[in-house]
Design an enzyme around this catalytic site. Structure first.
Site, short mmCIF file in Angstrom:
data_model
loop_
_atom_site.label_atom_id
_atom_site.label_comp_id
_atom_site.label_asym_id
_atom_site.label_seq_id
_atom_site.Cartn_x
_atom_site.Cartn_y
_atom_site.Cartn_z
N LEU A 59 -15.77 50.97 14.73
CA LEU A 59 -14.35 51.32 14.82
C LEU A 59 -14.24 52.25 16.03
O LEU A 59 -14.92 53.27 16.08
CB LEU A 59 -13.93 52.05 13.54
CG LEU A 59 -12.46 52.05 13.12
CD1 LEU A 59 -12.26 52.77 11.81
CD2 LEU A 59 -11.53 52.58 14.16
N SER A 60 -13.41 51.90 16.99
CA SER A 60 -13.31 52.70 18.22
C SER A 60 -12.89 54.13 17.91
O SER A 60 -12.26 54.40 16.89
CB SER A 60 -12.27 52.11 19.17
OG SER A 60 -12.52 50.75 19.40
N GLN A 61 -13.22 55.04 18.84
CA GLN A 61 -12.83 56.44 18.63
C GLN A 61 -11.31 56.56 18.72
O GLN A 61 -10.66 55.81 19.46
CB GLN A 61 -13.56 57.33 19.62
CG GLN A 61 -12.83 57.66 20.89
CD GLN A 61 -13.69 58.44 21.85
OE1 GLN A 61 -14.55 57.88 22.54
NE2 GLN A 61 -13.46 59.74 21.92
#
Ligand code: SAH
Length: 211
Positions: A59-61
């Site tokens: 999950l991207s930052q």
């Protein structure tokens, strides 16, 4: 750890780091990122960091999600296609800010879990599909915005073909040395104008479907 205070602290940090769009910040302050992570990681949901979601994906930052979302809402975000549903968190954020959203994922387990979570939250302007996103979603084209949340070497031709006139594709693209650049590609007829934005790090765009 998932309290409103932690979310507000994260959003204040994103604003200090240059995220300006008020609605994007509001959505990040409101939506539950912790519900898109395994329980064991949920307590870290409001740290500005990328986190594993299984199957070698992340999950991207939050900063990256906010930045990509800002780039989407700067356009006319009527019909939007996302490649790489992953956890479904970026999908959720976008669903609050665009009219209608189509999102494609190649790993069945992630596709199903994301559908379940978005369903539980009552999201009704999102269409999900298990497929190789490199083919886009021809029946729903043309799109005002196409967003890739995985890094491509070359842009798949079908995606460019499914852009509306003046539509944009926003994607991490790798150069010959392997460096990844967030890139905006705008369609002018049969011409595609590329603009390099900033250096980023994403998982690779892969071919085929995992059932
Ligand atoms: N936006 C996601 C980020 C997930 S990481 C989130 O908020 O969680 C990128 C995702 O792209 C992964 O789930 C990966 O499986 C998916 N992906 C990679 N190549 C793809 C392809 N060709 N078609 C569809 N999805 C792809």
């Amino acid at each position: 750890m998932t309290s409103q205070r932690t979310r507000d602290r994260l959003v204040a940090r994103l604003a200090r780091q240059g995220i300006r769009h008020r609605r994007v910040l509001e959505v990040l302050a409101t939506e539950p990122r912790h519900l898109f992570l395994d329980e064991a990681l949920a307590h870290r949901a409001y740290e500005d960091t990328s986190l594993p979601i299984g199957h070698g994906q992340t999950l991207s930052q939050p900063w990256m999600v906010a930045r990509m979302t800002e780039l989407v809402v700067q356009e006319v975000p009527g019909r939007v296609l996302e490649i790489g549903t992953g956890s479904g968190y970026q999908t959720l954020v976008l669903s609050r800010l665009v009219k209608e959203l189509w999102s494609v994922e190649r790993i069945n387990a992630l596709h199903r879990r994301a559908g379940h979570r978005l369903g539980q939250l009552g999201i009704d302007n999102v269409h999900l599909r298990l497929a190789d996103g490199g083919h886009g979603w021809p029946e729903a084209a043309p799109f005002d915005v196409i967003l890739l949340t995985a890094c491509a070497g070359e842009l798949p031709e079908p995606l460019l073909a499914q852009l509306a006139e003046q539509g944009v594709l926003i994607a991490p693209l790798a150069d010959r040395t392997g460096c990844q650049w967030l890139t905006r590609v705008r369609r002018h007829g049969e011409r595609f104008e590329r603009q390099r934005l900033e250096s980023v790090r994403f998982v690779p765009l892969l071919e085929g479907v995992i059932r």
